[in-house]
Design a protein around this motif. Sequence first.
Motif, PDB file in Angstrom:
ATOM      1  N   UNK A  61       0.838  -1.190   0.000  1.00  0.00           N
ATOM      2  CA  UNK A  61       0.000   0.000   0.000  1.00  0.00           C
ATOM      3  C   UNK A  61       0.877   1.244   0.000  1.00  0.00           C
ATOM      4  N   UNK A  62       0.710   2.058  -1.009  1.00  0.00           N
ATOM      5  CA  UNK A  62       1.406   3.337  -1.081  1.00  0.00           C
ATOM      6  C   UNK A  62       0.434   4.477  -0.840  1.00  0.00           C
ATOM      7  N   UNK A  63       0.791   5.379   0.072  1.00  0.00           N
ATOM      8  CA  UNK A  63      -0.011   6.580   0.311  1.00  0.00           C
ATOM      9  C   UNK A  63       0.759   7.755  -0.276  1.00  0.00           C
ATOM     10  N   UNK A  64       0.089   8.451  -1.178  1.00  0.00           N
ATOM     11  CA  UNK A  64       0.745   9.493  -1.964  1.00  0.00           C
ATOM     12  C   UNK A  64       0.062  10.841  -1.772  1.00  0.00           C
ATOM     13  N   UNK A  65       0.880  11.890  -1.623  1.00  0.00           N
ATOM     14  CA  UNK A  65       0.373  13.252  -1.696  1.00  0.00           C
ATOM     15  C   UNK A  65       0.470  13.723  -3.149  1.00  0.00           C
ATOM     16  N   UNK A  66      -0.554  14.438  -3.591  1.00  0.00           N
ATOM     17  CA  UNK A  66      -0.561  15.048  -4.917  1.00  0.00           C
ATOM     18  C   UNK A  66      -0.681  16.552  -4.702  1.00  0.00           C
ATOM     19  N   UNK A  67       0.335  17.305  -5.109  1.00  0.00           N
ATOM     20  CA  UNK A  67       0.405  18.742  -4.820  1.00  0.00           C
ATOM     21  C   UNK A  67       0.452  19.516  -6.128  1.00  0.00           C
ATOM     22  N   UNK A  68      -0.669  20.101  -6.560  1.00  0.00           N
ATOM     23  CA  UNK A  68      -0.662  20.878  -7.802  1.00  0.00           C
ATOM     24  C   UNK A  68       0.312  22.056  -7.700  1.00  0.00           C
TER      25      UNK A  68
END
Length: 235
Positions: free
Chosen positions: A4-11
């Motif tokens: 399980x990978x938890x990713x932040x997505x930051x525009x």
Amino acid sequence: MKNVGIWLIIPQTNLHVGSESTVNFSVIDKAIQRDVTTNLPCINSSSLKGAIKEYMSECANMDVSNLKDIFGSVKSDSADIKKGSVLFFDASLLFIPKQCGEGKTYELVYSDKVLEDFSKKVNNLVEGNSISKETLLSQVRSIMGQDNVARNSIDRDTFTAYCDDDALPIISRNCLENGESVNLWYEQVLPSLSVLATIIVTKEKEQMDALNGKIVQIGANATIGYGYCKFVKIN
């Protein structure tokens, strides 16, 4: 065993991932995607998967067999149908920038309840894996800068109000023909430096790590600089 990978997505720029199914009678012609339960801005998993696939196809120099393993076969490839091995989930908005005084240009505001809901989502979807709201907050403070994140949580209703149609930026777009307007429309965007989070489940531990720290274009209007998002893995 699933990883399980938890990713932040930051525009890094304004983001418009359009909701084609939304019928809007307000001034907004093109609205963004929203979670059907909370009505908070989101990126649907299909949009996210498509953007990552395009990035990996064009920018990461991956071979076709690896792409097929991750994303599955295209429908036209009837001779060799294969299901993708990676699970992509919707990206949820956790932090949104608000203009402020005190010598700062902006401040990322958040709600403990929204962070807790994402933590519960991780645990419910992938049993045995979780992340606390304290860890999420600590990671975002580390990445975005301590001074750029609000010191205290706001209540969920206030956070939701900051994400309402009346609160998000609306940008006018125009199509000119011989110097005259032939099509004026209004487009909603999620502002740059918002922070979303998603879950990506892989069969191999480092299968998606090529994304870490990279800029992936998501949504519409790439040619005018929309949707360039930084991916950061936090577990």
